[in-house]
Design a protein around this motif. Structure first.
Motif, PDB file in Angstrom:
ATOM      1  N   LEU A   1       0.920   3.221   2.656  1.00  0.00           N
ATOM      2  CA  LEU A   1      -0.259   3.657   1.898  1.00  0.00           C
ATOM      3  C   LEU A   1      -1.224   2.512   1.636  1.00  0.00           C
ATOM      4  O   LEU A   1      -1.701   2.318   0.531  1.00  0.00           O
ATOM      5  N   ALA A   2      -1.562   1.771   2.654  1.00  0.00           N
ATOM      6  CA  ALA A   2      -2.293   0.524   2.448  1.00  0.00           C
ATOM      7  C   ALA A   2      -3.705   0.552   2.987  1.00  0.00           C
ATOM      8  O   ALA A   2      -4.077  -0.278   3.775  1.00  0.00           O
ATOM      9  N   TRP A   3      -4.508   1.513   2.546  1.00  0.00           N
ATOM     10  CA  TRP A   3      -5.798   1.645   3.190  1.00  0.00           C
ATOM     11  C   TRP A   3      -6.981   1.556   2.258  1.00  0.00           C
ATOM     12  O   TRP A   3      -8.053   2.031   2.554  1.00  0.00           O
ATOM     13  N   ASN A   4      -6.813   0.933   1.139  1.00  0.00           N
ATOM     14  CA  ASN A   4      -7.933   0.547   0.290  1.00  0.00           C
ATOM     15  C   ASN A   4      -7.683  -0.911  -0.061  1.00  0.00           C
ATOM     16  O   ASN A   4      -6.678  -1.487   0.352  1.00  0.00           O
ATOM     17  N   GLY A   5      -8.581  -1.544  -0.805  1.00  0.00           N
ATOM     18  CA  GLY A   5      -8.429  -2.973  -1.082  1.00  0.00           C
ATOM     19  C   GLY A   5      -7.100  -3.329  -1.715  1.00  0.00           C
ATOM     20  O   GLY A   5      -6.401  -4.248  -1.286  1.00  0.00           O
ATOM     21  N   TYR A   6      -6.734  -2.584  -2.742  1.00  0.00           N
ATOM     22  CA  TYR A   6      -5.468  -2.876  -3.414  1.00  0.00           C
ATOM     23  C   TYR A   6      -4.285  -2.558  -2.504  1.00  0.00           C
ATOM     24  O   TYR A   6      -3.311  -3.298  -2.456  1.00  0.00           O
ATOM     25  N   GLY A   7      -4.388  -1.485  -1.764  1.00  0.00           N
ATOM     26  CA  GLY A   7      -3.326  -1.135  -0.831  1.00  0.00           C
ATOM     27  C   GLY A   7      -3.137  -2.198   0.235  1.00  0.00           C
ATOM     28  O   GLY A   7      -2.008  -2.540   0.594  1.00  0.00           O
ATOM     29  N   HIS A   8      -4.250  -2.733   0.757  1.00  0.00           N
ATOM     30  CA  HIS A   8      -4.136  -3.827   1.729  1.00  0.00           C
ATOM     31  C   HIS A   8      -3.439  -5.032   1.105  1.00  0.00           C
ATOM     32  O   HIS A   8      -2.613  -5.679   1.742  1.00  0.00           O
ATOM     33  N   SER A   9      -3.764  -5.320  -0.139  1.00  0.00           N
ATOM     34  CA  SER A   9      -3.119  -6.444  -0.826  1.00  0.00           C
ATOM     35  C   SER A   9      -1.624  -6.201  -0.969  1.00  0.00           C
ATOM     36  O   SER A   9      -0.815  -7.109  -0.765  1.00  0.00           O
ATOM     37  N   CYS A  10      -1.248  -4.986  -1.323  1.00  0.00           N
ATOM     38  CA  CYS A  10       0.173  -4.656  -1.463  1.00  0.00           C
ATOM     39  C   CYS A  10       0.895  -4.763  -0.130  1.00  0.00           C
ATOM     40  O   CYS A  10       2.021  -5.273  -0.061  1.00  0.00           O
ATOM     41  N   ALA A  11       0.263  -4.271   0.938  1.00  0.00           N
ATOM     42  CA  ALA A  11       0.865  -4.363   2.271  1.00  0.00           C
ATOM     43  C   ALA A  11       1.074  -5.827   2.651  1.00  0.00           C
ATOM     44  O   ALA A  11       2.130  -6.199   3.172  1.00  0.00           O
ATOM     45  N   ALA A  12       0.079  -6.654   2.381  1.00  0.00           N
ATOM     46  CA  ALA A  12       0.188  -8.083   2.695  1.00  0.00           C
ATOM     47  C   ALA A  12       1.290  -8.736   1.864  1.00  0.00           C
ATOM     48  O   ALA A  12       2.054  -9.564   2.366  1.00  0.00           O
ATOM     49  N   TYR A  13       1.368  -8.359   0.603  1.00  0.00           N
ATOM     50  CA  TYR A  13       2.407  -8.904  -0.284  1.00  0.00           C
ATOM     51  C   TYR A  13       3.799  -8.563   0.262  1.00  0.00           C
ATOM     52  O   TYR A  13       4.677  -9.419   0.327  1.00  0.00           O
TER      53      TYR A  13
ATOM     54  N   THR B   1       2.050  -2.742 -10.319  1.00  0.00           N
ATOM     55  CA  THR B   1       1.937  -4.125  -9.867  1.00  0.00           C
ATOM     56  C   THR B   1       2.293  -4.167  -8.388  1.00  0.00           C
ATOM     57  O   THR B   1       2.871  -3.209  -7.856  1.00  0.00           O
ATOM     58  N   MET B   2       1.990  -5.258  -7.734  1.00  0.00           N
ATOM     59  CA  MET B   2       2.365  -5.384  -6.326  1.00  0.00           C
ATOM     60  C   MET B   2       3.886  -5.355  -6.192  1.00  0.00           C
ATOM     61  O   MET B   2       4.410  -4.811  -5.226  1.00  0.00           O
ATOM     62  N   GLU B   3       4.583  -5.927  -7.174  1.00  0.00           N
ATOM     63  CA  GLU B   3       6.039  -5.911  -7.136  1.00  0.00           C
ATOM     64  C   GLU B   3       6.565  -4.472  -7.191  1.00  0.00           C
ATOM     65  O   GLU B   3       7.489  -4.105  -6.477  1.00  0.00           O
ATOM     66  N   ARG B   4       5.963  -3.647  -8.046  1.00  0.00           N
ATOM     67  CA  ARG B   4       6.377  -2.238  -8.150  1.00  0.00           C
ATOM     68  C   ARG B   4       6.042  -1.509  -6.849  1.00  0.00           C
ATOM     69  O   ARG B   4       6.838  -0.708  -6.344  1.00  0.00           O
TER      70      ARG B   4
END
Length: 189
Positions: A22-34, A178-181
């Motif tokens: 589910l990584a297709w908005n700014g925050y989602g991209h950040s989570c995918a990268a994390y 959070t990205m951790e969650r």
């Protein structure tokens, strides 16, 4: 190719197999990268930091921010995969993502012979493109299928393209994660 950098590319490709990203908005991209960064060995992480001078998360949305500016305008089309009705990709057309991903992969096999700036740029492209390629609205099938058309998808009385609707829907109920969650919930590789 040095094993550490091969490991980085392998993590990105392995991570691509997670359909729940589910990584297709700014925050989602950040989570995918994390999440991808969490799978790196210490050696691979150090090698990436050497080239990137920052974390994967820092670079996750770079392509979305720069794709409309000057020399980076051609990368706009790199955000989507085009396939025919039989799901066959055409890697012969230089302007499309399929070709560019293949080009980057081939270049990175000999990354030690490349300028550091090109290795860095290629890593940044992959950090962004791998999650994009796993978004249903980033894959175009056949002629006429384009996800930026305005469809009858409404949210709070407004009409949205399928692409915008998808991006917005992905964060519903997850706004305060959070990205951790996020990683705990979707990192099922």
């Amino acid at each position: 190719m040095e094993k550490r950098l091969l490991a980085v590319i392998s993590v990105l490709v392995m991570f691509a197999g997670s359909t729940d990203v589910l990584a297709w908005n700014g925050y989602g991209h950040s989570c995918a990268a994390y999440i991808a960064e969490q799978h790196l060995t210490p050696e691979a992480k150090a090698k990436c930091e050497e080239y990137l001078q920052h974390s994967f998360v820092f670079h996750a949305s770079w392509m979305d921010k720069w794709r409309f500016i000057g020399a980076y305008k051609p990368t706009t089309i790199w955000h989507v995969i085009r396939a025919d009705e039989n799901w066959k990709l055409d890697t012969s057309k230089e302007k499309y993502a399929e070709y560019q991903t293949e080009r980057i992969w081939k270049e990175m096999k000999n990354y030690k012979n490349l300028p550091d700036s090109l290795v860095r740029q290629n890593l940044i492209y992959l950090i962004h493109m791998v999650p994009d390629f796993h978004c249903p609205v980033h894959t175009f099938f056949g002629k006429g299928m384009h996800t930026d058309r305005k469809y009858a998808l409404k949210q709070k009385g407004k009409k949205f393209s399928l692409h915008t609707f998808w991006d917005r829907s992905m964060s519903v109920g997850r706004e305060k994660w959070t990205m951790e969650r996020y990683a705990k919930e979707v990192d099922v590789i």
